[in-house]
Design a protein around this motif. Sequence first.
Motif, short mmCIF file in Angstrom:
data_model
loop_
_atom_site.label_atom_id
_atom_site.label_comp_id
_atom_site.label_asym_id
_atom_site.label_seq_id
_atom_site.Cartn_x
_atom_site.Cartn_y
_atom_site.Cartn_z
N TYR A 240 0.82 -1.20 0.00
CA TYR A 240 0.00 0.00 0.00
C TYR A 240 0.86 1.26 0.00
N LYS B 191 -6.02 3.96 -6.25
CA LYS B 191 -5.80 5.26 -5.59
C LYS B 191 -5.82 6.39 -6.62
N CYS C 249 1.18 4.22 -2.77
CA CYS C 249 1.02 5.65 -2.49
C CYS C 249 2.20 6.44 -3.07
#
Length: 412
Positions: free
Chosen positions: A23, A59, A27
């Motif tokens: 994750y 995202k 990002c």
Amino acid sequence: RAGLLAARGEGVYTLPHRTFQEYLAACHLTDHGFPDDVADLARQDPGRWREAVLLAAAKASRGTTSAAWNLAEALCYRDPPDEACEQADGADCWGALLAARVLLENERERLAQVSERNKPKLERVRLWQRVIVERGWLPPVDRALAGQALAVLGDDRDFDELVTIPDGPFLMGEGDSGDASPQHELSLPEFKIAKYPVTNAQYLRFVKATDQSWRSEDGRLPECANCPAVYVSWHEAWVYCEWQTEVWRTEGKIGKDDVVRLPTEAEWEKASRGVDRRAYPWGDEWDETRCSTAELGLGGMCVVGMFPDGVGPYGCLDMAGNVWEWTISLWGEKNLVNPKFKYPYSSKDGREDLEAGDNIYRVVRGGSFFRNRSVARCAYRLRHYPGDYWYSGGFRVVVSSVQEGGKSGEAG
């Protein structure tokens, strides 16, 4: 103390859980070098980066829908190779698979209204899924994912394709004991058999056209459209054949004296093994990568035709593993230790009686994804009541002429 961080030295901490690592990597990648850097990482090392790529796509897509399309193009920017290419670059294959997942996870609801600028990107991704499936590229688990993506994006293979099985003798059965013995020579007239088992998409058209019931929970799912139709009884498969006969006659695919029906087990076996009495459709040596059985461990049925190396001598696919397939032929009553209809095989002894009733078994062939190699042999015989339906039971069809003096579809 919560376990989210692990000490590795004085003032040095790491994330022990890979999900957190992926994750945070996602990002970072959405803010640095997106989409090219993330695509390059995924194409070269998909095992390490695939989840981070999918997280980065999700995202980035929250900010703009163009993000998913930009990443998909960066992942899959080359057209599929032509038919002369035996093996594509692995990076291109992985990139195409991940591009499909990016689009399906982030743009699926909008794929029916794709902009003109993005249509070529979508078509390139779709064509790659078909090539991966048809040519057997990528490991089977990932190839199955490509098959699911192809089903949603549009699988335009001809699932109605028929293969001609020439007339003449072949060796049926195996061994000196058991249900499939003795091995013997049997001659059959020419017939045509489906290259693939009947798919969910084909069976769903029948269900909608005839208002038939269907017990399959997954058969209507878009991602399962190109998987075999299961939870179909022998009787239901036969009704499908009668419906398909009229459709194909109207379309001119078959002649007015031709019928669509289930194969006899003799026809099924000849189509799967040819005339050289091979054990499996591809030959005598077992290879778990050529079909879907318990040894491969997919854990469920998969898209038809994804094992090109398992093709039979006449061009039929999926005749070992994946799902069992109904035949016309009778086996015998439940209380019999041995089959009533033994070998040598004869079509004149009543074993192809279409009105035998529900208390006598019909033969099924081919094995399935949850059974092992021993039942995937061309000669292996299993049995089910004609009213049975189960999660690994499907069928394929045969086209032949109406037999003179007999019912439509009876073998003579």
